[in-house]
Design a protein around this motif. Structure first.
Motif, PDB file in Angstrom:
ATOM      1  N   THR A 108       1.086   1.787 -14.778  1.00  0.00           N
ATOM      2  CA  THR A 108       1.851   0.672 -14.883  1.00  0.00           C
ATOM      3  C   THR A 108       3.430   0.926 -13.688  1.00  0.00           C
ATOM      4  N   TYR A 109       3.389   0.052 -12.977  1.00  0.00           N
ATOM      5  CA  TYR A 109       4.466   0.000 -12.040  1.00  0.00           C
ATOM      6  C   TYR A 109       5.405  -1.095 -12.282  1.00  0.00           C
ATOM      7  N   GLU A 110       6.806  -1.140 -12.396  1.00  0.00           N
ATOM      8  CA  GLU A 110       7.538  -2.372 -12.290  1.00  0.00           C
ATOM      9  C   GLU A 110       7.949  -2.334 -10.722  1.00  0.00           C
ATOM     10  N   SER A 111       7.739  -1.566  -9.998  1.00  0.00           N
ATOM     11  CA  SER A 111       8.089  -1.578  -8.426  1.00  0.00           C
ATOM     12  C   SER A 111       6.922  -1.431  -7.786  1.00  0.00           C
ATOM     13  N   ALA A 112       7.011  -2.544  -6.709  1.00  0.00           N
ATOM     14  CA  ALA A 112       5.725  -2.523  -5.846  1.00  0.00           C
ATOM     15  C   ALA A 112       5.520  -1.126  -4.743  1.00  0.00           C
ATOM     16  N   GLU A 113       7.114  -0.696  -4.449  1.00  0.00           N
ATOM     17  CA  GLU A 113       7.269   0.573  -3.635  1.00  0.00           C
ATOM     18  C   GLU A 113       6.673   1.597  -4.227  1.00  0.00           C
ATOM     19  N   ASP A 114       6.919   1.887  -5.610  1.00  0.00           N
ATOM     20  CA  ASP A 114       6.521   3.063  -6.372  1.00  0.00           C
ATOM     21  C   ASP A 114       4.916   3.050  -6.191  1.00  0.00           C
ATOM     22  N   ALA A 115       4.379   1.806  -6.615  1.00  0.00           N
ATOM     23  CA  ALA A 115       2.950   1.769  -6.624  1.00  0.00           C
ATOM     24  C   ALA A 115       2.110   2.010  -5.124  1.00  0.00           C
ATOM     25  N   LEU A 116       2.876   1.652  -4.090  1.00  0.00           N
ATOM     26  CA  LEU A 116       2.320   1.641  -2.676  1.00  0.00           C
ATOM     27  C   LEU A 116       2.329   3.237  -2.365  1.00  0.00           C
ATOM     28  N   VAL A 117       3.567   3.816  -2.737  1.00  0.00           N
ATOM     29  CA  VAL A 117       3.625   5.276  -2.385  1.00  0.00           C
ATOM     30  C   VAL A 117       2.438   6.329  -3.165  1.00  0.00           C
ATOM     31  N   GLU A 118       2.216   5.832  -4.509  1.00  0.00           N
ATOM     32  CA  GLU A 118       1.162   6.497  -5.287  1.00  0.00           C
ATOM     33  C   GLU A 118      -0.068   6.175  -4.816  1.00  0.00           C
ATOM     34  N   LEU A 119      -0.354   4.943  -4.252  1.00  0.00           N
ATOM     35  CA  LEU A 119      -1.568   4.466  -3.804  1.00  0.00           C
ATOM     36  C   LEU A 119      -2.067   5.190  -2.543  1.00  0.00           C
ATOM     37  N   LEU A 120      -1.158   5.517  -1.730  1.00  0.00           N
ATOM     38  CA  LEU A 120      -1.310   5.973  -0.504  1.00  0.00           C
ATOM     39  C   LEU A 120      -1.464   7.588  -0.589  1.00  0.00           C
ATOM     40  N   ARG A 121      -0.988   8.131  -1.648  1.00  0.00           N
ATOM     41  CA  ARG A 121      -0.873   9.435  -1.809  1.00  0.00           C
ATOM     42  C   ARG A 121      -2.485   9.887  -2.934  1.00  0.00           C
ATOM     43  N   ALA A 122      -2.888   9.096  -3.419  1.00  0.00           N
ATOM     44  CA  ALA A 122      -3.959   9.231  -4.182  1.00  0.00           C
ATOM     45  C   ALA A 122      -5.257   9.548  -3.227  1.00  0.00           C
ATOM     46  N   PRO A 123      -6.120  10.472  -3.642  1.00  0.00           N
ATOM     47  CA  PRO A 123      -7.386  10.890  -2.996  1.00  0.00           C
ATOM     48  C   PRO A 123      -8.437   9.659  -3.114  1.00  0.00           C
ATOM     49  N   VAL A 124      -8.367   9.227  -4.178  1.00  0.00           N
ATOM     50  CA  VAL A 124      -9.289   7.926  -4.578  1.00  0.00           C
ATOM     51  C   VAL A 124      -8.536   6.734  -5.024  1.00  0.00           C
ATOM     52  N   PRO A 125      -8.763   5.595  -4.405  1.00  0.00           N
ATOM     53  CA  PRO A 125      -7.751   4.176  -4.736  1.00  0.00           C
ATOM     54  C   PRO A 125      -8.151   3.969  -6.118  1.00  0.00           C
ATOM     55  N   PRO A 126      -7.277   3.230  -6.849  1.00  0.00           N
ATOM     56  CA  PRO A 126      -7.583   2.680  -8.008  1.00  0.00           C
ATOM     57  C   PRO A 126      -8.850   1.639  -7.906  1.00  0.00           C
TER      58      PRO A 126
END
Length: 130
Positions: free
Chosen positions: A31-49
Motif C-alpha cells: 500500500t502506498y499513499e504516494s504515487a511517487e513512492d509506488a513508482l520508485v518501488e515499481l521501477l526497482r522491482a525485478p518483477v512488476p506487480p
C-alpha cells in the motif's frame, strides 16, 4: 501474486486492503499513499506487480501523472501488470481518458466491492489459462 494499492486516502486503503485479504486476492499487498513512492518501488522491482489499484486524485503526482511516468516502461509492463483505476468521479472524461492507456485494464468506482474483486480474479485466471 503481488499487488500495489496506490491511494492517498488511508482509511480507503485500509478498507480496500481488508476486502482484498478477505477475498484472498493476493499473497502480497503493498500500500502506498504516494504515487511517487509506488513508482520508485515499481521501477526497482525485478518483477512488476500483477495488479495495481490506482487512485486518480492525489497530491503532487496524480494517477494520470503516474500513468504518464510508466509510458517508457510500457513494453516491460504490458501483459504483466494490470492497472485498475479507482475513482470516486463519475466523469465521462475520466472513462474516455482511461481508455487511451493500454496498461489500464479497467475503471472501478470507489468503494471497490466483492463482485468487482471476483470479476478481476476471474479475468486474471482466464488469462493464466490461455
Amino acid at each position: 501474486m503481488t499487488i500495489y494499492l496506490i491511494d492517498d486516502d488511508s482509511l480507503g486503503n485500509y478498507l480496500t486492503e481488508a476486502l482484498l485479504r478477505l477475498e484472498n486476492f493476493a499473497s502480497q499487498i503493498r500500500t502506498y499513499e504516494s504515487a511517487e513512492d509506488a513508482l520508485v518501488e515499481l521501477l526497482r522491482a525485478p518483477v512488476p506487480p500483477r495488479v495495481i489499484f490506482l487512485d486518480l486524485n492525489m497530491p503532487v503526482m496524480s494517477g494520470w501523472d503516474f500513468l504518464e511516468a510508466l509510458a517508457p516502461h510500457r513494453p516491460r509492463l504490458l501483459g504483466q501488470c494490470h492497472i485498475y483505476i479507482l475513482t470516486s468521479s463519475l466523469a465521462l472524461s475520466d472513462m474516455e481518458k482511461a481508455r487511451t492507456y493500454d496498461l489500464v485494464s479497467g475503471l472501478i468506482h470507489k468503494p471497490i466491492d466483492r463482485e468487482e474483486i471476483r470479476a478481476i480474479q476471474a479475468e486474471l485466471t482466464a488469462e493464466d489459462h490461455s
